[in-house]
Design an enzyme around this catalytic site. Structure first.
Site, short mmCIF file in Angstrom:
data_model
loop_
_atom_site.label_atom_id
_atom_site.label_comp_id
_atom_site.label_asym_id
_atom_site.label_seq_id
_atom_site.Cartn_x
_atom_site.Cartn_y
_atom_site.Cartn_z
N GLU A 1 0.75 -1.45 0.02
CA GLU A 1 -0.31 -0.21 -0.03
C GLU A 1 0.95 1.03 -0.07
O GLU A 1 1.64 1.46 0.70
CB GLU A 1 -1.09 0.16 1.16
CG GLU A 1 -1.66 -1.67 1.11
CD GLU A 1 -3.08 -1.18 2.41
OE1 GLU A 1 -3.27 -0.49 3.47
OE2 GLU A 1 -3.40 -1.96 2.32
N HIS B 1 -7.86 1.53 1.21
CA HIS B 1 -7.76 1.13 2.42
C HIS B 1 -8.58 2.06 3.75
O HIS B 1 -8.34 3.01 4.49
CB HIS B 1 -6.38 0.65 3.16
CG HIS B 1 -6.08 0.79 5.03
ND1 HIS B 1 -5.01 -0.35 5.27
CD2 HIS B 1 -7.00 0.40 5.88
CE1 HIS B 1 -5.38 -1.06 6.53
NE2 HIS B 1 -5.64 -0.57 6.74
#
Ligand code: DGY
Length: 329
Positions: A265, A284
Site C-alpha cells: 500500500e 484502505h
C-alpha cells in the site's frame, strides 16, 4: 514536561490538549524528510503517536527514553510487540471506536461487488448506457445469501449483525474457538476454515495480521470457494496471496473480490488487479470517516496521556511491559 512526537495530524482541540501536558513535535508526513525529522526527534521522545509506520527496532533504538507508543489504529502489525515489551514500552491501540465504521466498509464492498456498483457506474459515465440494461449488467443478490466471516472479533461480530438483521443472511464463522453467544445472537454456525470457504457466498476476512494469518488465503483455499462466491478483505493485504487471487479471478474461478487492503500500500497504479472488472479496490478506507478518525485520534491521545502520567491506559496491548517498566524504571 514529557516529549511527545506525533507522526499523524491531529485536530486543533486534540493538539491543545496534548500541548497542555507535554512538549509536542509534529512530523507532518512520512516522506524521506519527515522520516529524517522523526529520527532527529526520537532521542528525546517519551511518547510517540501515529499510524501507518513500521516502527522497527532500528528506529526504536534511537529512542532510549521512550515510555509509550500510541497507535491510531486497531491493527498492531506495524509493531514488534516482543521488542517493545522487553524494553518496557507500552503499546496502545484504538479498538471499539472503529468497529461499526469498518463493518460498514465491509458491507459497502459486499454490495459493490455483488451489484457491480463501481463497474456499472464507470460504464454509465463512459456513455455505454444507450438502452435498457439486460443480463450482461445484472449482479447477484446479497440478501438471503450465506455470509462467511473469518475472524469473529468485534468487527466480525458487527458484520454478522448487519448480515443477520439487515440482510437476512445465514451467518457462518471461523475463529480460534467457537463463540456460543455469537451463535445465539445471529443464528451463526461455527465452521472449519475449509467448510466455511466451501459453503459461503461471501467470504469476509477480519482477522488481524500475525505469523499465523499471513497467507491464510492462498491458491488451495481459493480453490475451495464456490465459483459464484465473492472474497472481501478488510483485514490486512498479506492475509491473502494476491497472485493466487489474481489467477483465480482471471480464470473465473471466483465471481469477484472486494479489497480494502493490499500486500503493498498504496496499491501501485499498474497492479494487474486493477485491470479486473470483477474486483473493487478501495484505498484502505476501513475506518476512514471524519467522525471515526477523530474518535480514534481522541482515544489515542487519551491512551498516551494516561501512559505518560503513569496510569494504565484503557487500550493497553502489552500489559507485560508494565512490569518491565516498573522493575527498570
Ligand atoms: C486499523 O485501525 O488497523 C485500520 O486498518 C487502519 O489502519
Amino acid at each position: 514536561m514529557k516529549n511527545i512526537v506525533l507522526y499523524k495530524k491531529l485536530s486543533a482541540e486534540l493538539m491543545t490538549r496534548l500541548r497542555q501536558q507535554a512538549q509536542v513535535t509534529c512530523i507532518d508526513d512520512l516522506s524521506a524528510d519527515g522520516l529524517a525529522r522523526l529520527r532527529d526527534a526520537l532521542p528525546t521522545a517519551h511518547g510517540l503517536l501515529g499510524a501507518s509506520l513500521r516502527l522497527d527496532a532500528g528506529l526504536l533504538d534511537l529512542a532510549p527514553q521512550l515510555e509509550a507508543v500510541s497507535s491510531v489504529s486497531v491493527g498492531i502489525d506495524n509493531y514488534d510487540l516482543d521488542y517493545l515489551t522487553r524494553r518496557g514500552i507500552l503499546l496502545t491501540n484504538t479498538p471499539d471506536v472503529l468497529t461499526e465504521t469498518t463493518a460498514d466498509t465491509g458491507f459497502a464492498l459486499i454490495l459493490a461487488t455483488a451489484r457491480r456498483v463501481t463497474e456499472l457506474a464507470a460504464w454509465v459515465r463512459a456513455g455505454q448506457w444507450r438502452k435498457s440494461i439486460g443480463p450482461a449488467q445484472f449482479g447477484s443478490d446479497v440478501h438471503g445469501k450465506t455470509l462467511g466471516i473469518v475472524g469473529m472479533g468485534r468487527i466480525g461480530e458487527a458484520l454478522a449483525r448487519r448480515g443477520h438483521f439487515g440482510f437476512g443472511m445465514p451467518i457462518l464463522y471461523h475463529s480460534h474457538s467457537p463463540k456460543p453467544e455469537v451463535e445465539q445472537r445471529y443464528a451463526a454456525g461455527y465452521r472449519s476454515l475449509e467448510a466455511l470457504l466451501e459453503e459461503s457466498d461471501f467470504v469476509c476476512l477480519t482477522v488481524p495480521l500475525t505469523a499465523a494469518t499471513e497467507g491464510l488465503i492462498g491458491a488451495r483455499e481459493l480453490a475451495r470457494m464456490r465459483p459464484e462466491s465473492i472474497l472481501i478483505n478488510i483485514s490486512r493485504g498479506k492475509v491473502v496471496d494476491e497472485t493466487a487471487l489474481l489467477e483465480a479471478l482471471q480464470a473465473g474461478r471466483l465471481r469477484g473480490a472486494g479489497l480494502d487492503v493490499f500486500e503493498r500500500e498504496p496499491l501501485p497504479a499498474d497492479s494487474p488487479l486493477l485491470r479486473l472488472d470483477n474486483l473493487v479496490a478501495t484505498p484502505h478506507i476501513g475506518s476512514a470517516t471524519h467522525e471515526t478518525r477523530e474518535a480514534m485520534a481522541r482515544c489515542a491521545v487519551d491512551n498516551l496521556l494516561a501512559a505518560l502520567a503513569g496510569r494504565r491506559p484503557a487500550n493497553l496491548v502489552n500489559p507485560a511491559a508494565l512490569e518491565v517498566a516498573q522493575t527498570t524504571g
